[in-house]
Write an enzyme that holds these catalytic residues in place. Structure first.
Site, PDB file in Angstrom:
ATOM      1  N   HIS A  66       0.798  -1.267  -0.174  1.00 47.81           N
ATOM      2  CA  HIS A  66      -0.264  -0.145  -0.038  1.00 47.81           C
ATOM      3  C   HIS A  66       1.217   1.025   0.412  1.00 47.81           C
ATOM      4  O   HIS A  66       1.556   1.483   1.194  1.00 47.81           O
ATOM      5  CB  HIS A  66      -0.843   0.203   1.524  1.00 47.81           C
ATOM      6  CG  HIS A  66      -1.794   0.932   1.550  1.00 47.81           C
ATOM      7  ND1 HIS A  66      -2.477   1.482   2.564  1.00 47.81           N
ATOM      8  CD2 HIS A  66      -2.136   1.700   0.509  1.00 47.81           C
ATOM      9  CE1 HIS A  66      -3.309   2.792   2.795  1.00 47.81           C
ATOM     10  NE2 HIS A  66      -2.789   2.461   1.727  1.00 47.81           N
ATOM     11  N   MET A 137      -9.886   3.069   2.196  1.00 47.92           N
ATOM     12  CA  MET A 137      -9.712   3.276   3.782  1.00 47.92           C
ATOM     13  C   MET A 137     -11.131   4.377   4.758  1.00 47.92           C
ATOM     14  O   MET A 137     -11.451   4.427   4.158  1.00 47.92           O
ATOM     15  CB  MET A 137      -8.384   4.878   3.799  1.00 47.92           C
ATOM     16  CG  MET A 137      -6.961   4.580   2.763  1.00 47.92           C
ATOM     17  SD  MET A 137      -6.365   2.973   3.429  1.00 47.92           S
ATOM     18  CE  MET A 137      -6.019   3.743   5.108  1.00 47.92           C
TER      19      MET A 137
END
Ligand code: DX5
Ligand code: ZN
Length: 219
Positions: A66, A137
């Site tokens: 990520h 997120m």
């Protein structure tokens, strides 16, 4: 779609990183999630390709990397060479998102897009052919151990129905505040891949925690 657990090593004991990775792998992890932060896009600085390469040496699990860094295109090749299987980039950091996603695929990795909590789903409208996973997120990126933002539940549901309507089998990954206490409602909203840092590494028995998580998301 098979649901997957992706422990985030951000909350692992870095002095014993190899053992920690092998412990979650033995406990039933599906991916190893690795958070790369540059102190610019997010306020924290974490790790680079060297650590990804070290993790690659101790596990056969796919590495879900990520990237929370400005201009990620500068480092795609380095992370793929280090062993990244999936590379997630934030559209907030890319001037030419579709070009970056295509570059990831050309390097032989799986491209994914990660959206901050306040970034609208419409950002994805014109890149769906170029993504193999969408990371929502569920906290603002930068740190482990933050609280899950409940307003992300309708966002997950909305993305799920949007993908169903578009007949796209793209897994939805969630990241931030995922733990035994929150995972069930997130799964019910439509998530497929569950990143958990403190929710796994700050618990005493990884095997028990991951087994409980898997039971909760299967229900
Ligand atoms: C946050 C990172 C997460 C982090 C999640 O910026 O992207 O992957 O490790 O930590 P928890 O699961 O503790 O919220
Ligand atoms: Zn992450």
């Amino acid at each position: 779609m098979k649901k997957k657990i992706a422990p985030s090593i951000l909350s692992a004991d870095f002095a014993r990183l190899g053992d920690e990775v092998q412990a979650v792998a033995a406990a039933g992890a599906d991916y190893i999630h690795i958070d790369v932060m540059d102190g610019m896009f997010v306020p924290n600085i974490t790790i680079g390709p060297l650590v990804v390469e070290a993790v690659k040496q101790v596990t056969t699990l796919p590495l879900d990397v990520h990237l929370m860094i400005e201009q990620p295109e500068r480092y795609l090749e380095a992370f793929v060479q280090a062993g990244a299987t999936i590379l997630s980039v934030h559209p907030e950091t890319c001037r030419h998102l579709q070009r970056t996603l295509r570059a990831i695929r050309e390097l032989g990795a799986h491209p994914a897009v990660a959206l901050n909590p306040a970034t609208p789903l419409s950002t994805l409208d014109h890149v769906l052919d170029d993504v193999e996973m969408i990371l929502l997120m569920t906290v603002n990126p930068g740190f482990g151990g933050q609280e899950f933002i409940p307003a992300m539940l309708p966002k997950i549901r909305k993305l799920k129905s949007l993908l169903t309507r578009a007949q796209k089998k793209i897994p939805i990954e969630v990241d931030g505040g995922i733990a035994i206490s929150t995972i069930k409602k997130v799964a019910a909203a439509g998530a497929d891949v569950f990143v958990a840092g403190s929710g796994i590494f700050k618990t005493p028995d990884y095997k028990k925690t991951i087994a409980t998580m898997k039971r909760l998301i299967a229900a």
